[in-house]
Design a protein around this motif. Structure first.
Motif, PDB file in Angstrom:
ATOM      1  N   MET A 287    -107.337 -14.388 -25.926  1.00 23.33           N
ATOM      2  CA  MET A 287    -108.636 -14.870 -24.934  1.00 23.33           C
ATOM      3  C   MET A 287    -109.959 -14.705 -25.756  1.00 23.33           C
ATOM      4  N   PRO A 288    -110.606 -15.405 -25.733  1.00 23.12           N
ATOM      5  CA  PRO A 288    -112.298 -15.418 -26.331  1.00 23.12           C
ATOM      6  C   PRO A 288    -112.949 -14.391 -25.865  1.00 23.12           C
ATOM      7  N   GLY A 289    -113.879 -13.807 -26.508  1.00 23.87           N
ATOM      8  CA  GLY A 289    -114.678 -12.885 -26.258  1.00 23.87           C
ATOM      9  C   GLY A 289    -115.795 -12.708 -27.565  1.00 23.87           C
TER      10      GLY A 289
ATOM     11  N   PRO B 141    -118.193 -24.236 -26.437  1.00 25.87           N
ATOM     12  CA  PRO B 141    -117.867 -25.289 -27.136  1.00 25.87           C
ATOM     13  C   PRO B 141    -117.128 -24.989 -28.438  1.00 25.87           C
ATOM     14  N   GLY B 142    -117.256 -23.736 -28.946  1.00 30.62           N
ATOM     15  CA  GLY B 142    -116.681 -23.494 -30.208  1.00 30.62           C
ATOM     16  C   GLY B 142    -114.890 -23.331 -29.924  1.00 30.62           C
ATOM     17  N   GLU B 143    -114.505 -23.303 -28.680  1.00 32.52           N
ATOM     18  CA  GLU B 143    -113.126 -23.268 -28.376  1.00 32.52           C
ATOM     19  C   GLU B 143    -112.699 -24.827 -28.430  1.00 32.52           C
ATOM     20  N   ILE B 144    -113.446 -25.675 -27.774  1.00 32.76           N
ATOM     21  CA  ILE B 144    -113.125 -27.013 -28.101  1.00 32.76           C
ATOM     22  C   ILE B 144    -113.213 -27.550 -29.417  1.00 32.76           C
TER      23      ILE B 144
ATOM     24  N   GLY C 178    -122.883 -11.576 -31.425  1.00 28.85           N
ATOM     25  CA  GLY C 178    -123.242 -12.727 -30.634  1.00 28.85           C
ATOM     26  C   GLY C 178    -122.243 -13.795 -30.852  1.00 28.85           C
ATOM     27  N   ASP C 179    -121.379 -13.745 -31.891  1.00 29.38           N
ATOM     28  CA  ASP C 179    -120.352 -14.686 -32.056  1.00 29.38           C
ATOM     29  C   ASP C 179    -118.985 -14.620 -31.158  1.00 29.38           C
ATOM     30  N   LEU C 180    -118.579 -15.568 -30.836  1.00 35.96           N
ATOM     31  CA  LEU C 180    -117.394 -15.961 -30.039  1.00 35.96           C
ATOM     32  C   LEU C 180    -116.069 -15.853 -31.156  1.00 35.96           C
ATOM     33  N   GLY C 181    -115.136 -14.985 -30.395  1.00 39.51           N
ATOM     34  CA  GLY C 181    -113.999 -15.208 -31.363  1.00 39.51           C
ATOM     35  C   GLY C 181    -112.713 -14.693 -30.454  1.00 39.51           C
TER      36      GLY C 181
ATOM     37  N   ARG D  82    -121.210 -19.561 -31.505  1.00 40.75           N
ATOM     38  CA  ARG D  82    -122.078 -18.645 -31.289  1.00 40.75           C
ATOM     39  C   ARG D  82    -122.067 -18.613 -29.465  1.00 40.75           C
ATOM     40  N   LEU D  83    -122.336 -17.210 -29.127  1.00 43.85           N
ATOM     41  CA  LEU D  83    -122.152 -17.479 -27.632  1.00 43.85           C
ATOM     42  C   LEU D  83    -123.567 -17.990 -27.136  1.00 43.85           C
ATOM     43  N   ASP D  84    -124.745 -18.006 -27.784  1.00 46.38           N
ATOM     44  CA  ASP D  84    -125.819 -18.841 -27.495  1.00 46.38           C
ATOM     45  C   ASP D  84    -125.507 -20.231 -27.370  1.00 46.38           C
ATOM     46  N   HIS D  85    -124.405 -20.597 -27.587  1.00 51.36           N
ATOM     47  CA  HIS D  85    -124.278 -22.022 -27.617  1.00 51.36           C
ATOM     48  C   HIS D  85    -123.139 -22.443 -26.274  1.00 51.36           C
ATOM     49  N   GLN D  86    -123.022 -21.422 -25.552  1.00 52.22           N
ATOM     50  CA  GLN D  86    -122.524 -21.635 -24.323  1.00 52.22           C
ATOM     51  C   GLN D  86    -123.189 -22.579 -23.474  1.00 52.22           C
ATOM     52  N   VAL D  87    -122.041 -23.337 -22.789  1.00 45.86           N
ATOM     53  CA  VAL D  87    -122.928 -24.320 -21.971  1.00 45.86           C
ATOM     54  C   VAL D  87    -122.055 -24.265 -20.500  1.00 45.86           C
TER      55      VAL D  87
END
Length: 244
Positions: free
Chosen positions: A70-72, A143-146, A113-116, A129-134
């Motif tokens: 699960m991402p966080g 988006p990083g998960e995609i 601030g990074d998603l992983g 980056r979390l700040d790239h969440q949409v």
């Protein structure tokens, strides 16, 4: 010799070097926090495991550890964490928080601030980056998960996912992909694979093949230079040509 991984080129580096290592870490944790020896980059590139005297926690919005897969937000602890920002007490308090997992009362965690996420093989995966969440049609999307799902597929050397808003206000996901020189993957096949891995709302409505991603002078993707998708979802014939 030891080589730091260049984005999008691990397979090419392996052809020219004895070893390739991917190392991750922000300046706030004394530069390097994790590392991984790259062996089979076509199966996905990991940032590995924490180095000595370092801990990495994947935490949710409530500060609780996320289950495997699960991402966080990535939090880094250990002796490499700095004391904070010079003369920025407010920012220091925001990004450097008490480490509840340490036996040392004064220990800190740095909120990157990074998603992983932790993979089932025990390795860490960086998802952007979390700040790239949409937010698309009521769903909050990473988006990083995609992007990671695209990069795990054979024939894809680079990918970035962004949103595009049509004139009627409809917000859509757009995946910009760069294929390997020796491959020409079918977009329809890529989508089928993504549907088996991701929920429908995370499968991009548009897939735009590019020769290369536009970059800023610092090497980061120039998102403002990404072309808008044409008409409907972009597809590709089996011969590798794009068509609307």
């Amino acid at each position: 010799g030891l080589v730091l991984l260049v984005k999008g080129a691990p397979d090419r580096l392996l052809e020219r070097c004895g070893e390739v290592w991917n190392m991750y870490g922000p300046t706030e944790t004394t530069v390097w926090s994790t590392c991984w020896k790259v062996t089979q980059p076509r199966r996905g590139v990991s940032i590995g495991r924490p180095i000595a005297n370092t801990s990495v926690w994947i935490l949710d919005d409530h500060g609780q550890p996320c289950p495997i897969g699960m991402p966080g937000e990535m939090h880094i602890g250990g002796t490499g964490v700095t004391l904070g920002y010079f003369q920025r007490l407010d920012l220091t308090a925001e990004r450097f928080v008490p480490d509840p997992f340490s036996s040392t009362p004064t220990a800190l965690l740095y909120k990157t601030g990074d998603l992983g996420r932790w993979r089932h093989d025990g390795l860490l995966e960086h998802l952007g980056r979390l700040d790239h969440q949409v937010k698309v049609r009521g769903f909050r999307i990473e988006p990083g998960e995609i992007e990671s799902a695209f990069l795990d597929q054979a024939g894809i050397s680079d990918c970035v996912v962004a949103t595009h808003t049509a004139q009627n206000g409809d917000v859509r996901l757009v995946a910009y992909i760069v294929s390997r020189a020796d491959a020409s993957p079918s977009v329809s096949a890529l989508r089928d694979t993504l549907r088996a891995r991701l929920p429908d709302y995370m499968v991009p409505q548009h897939v735009v093949p590019l020769d290369a991603l536009p970059l800023l002078p610092n090497g980061k993707v120039d998102r403002s230079a990404l072309p808008p998708p044409r008409g409907g979802s972009v597809t590709r014939t089996e011969e590798g040509h794009s068509r609307p």
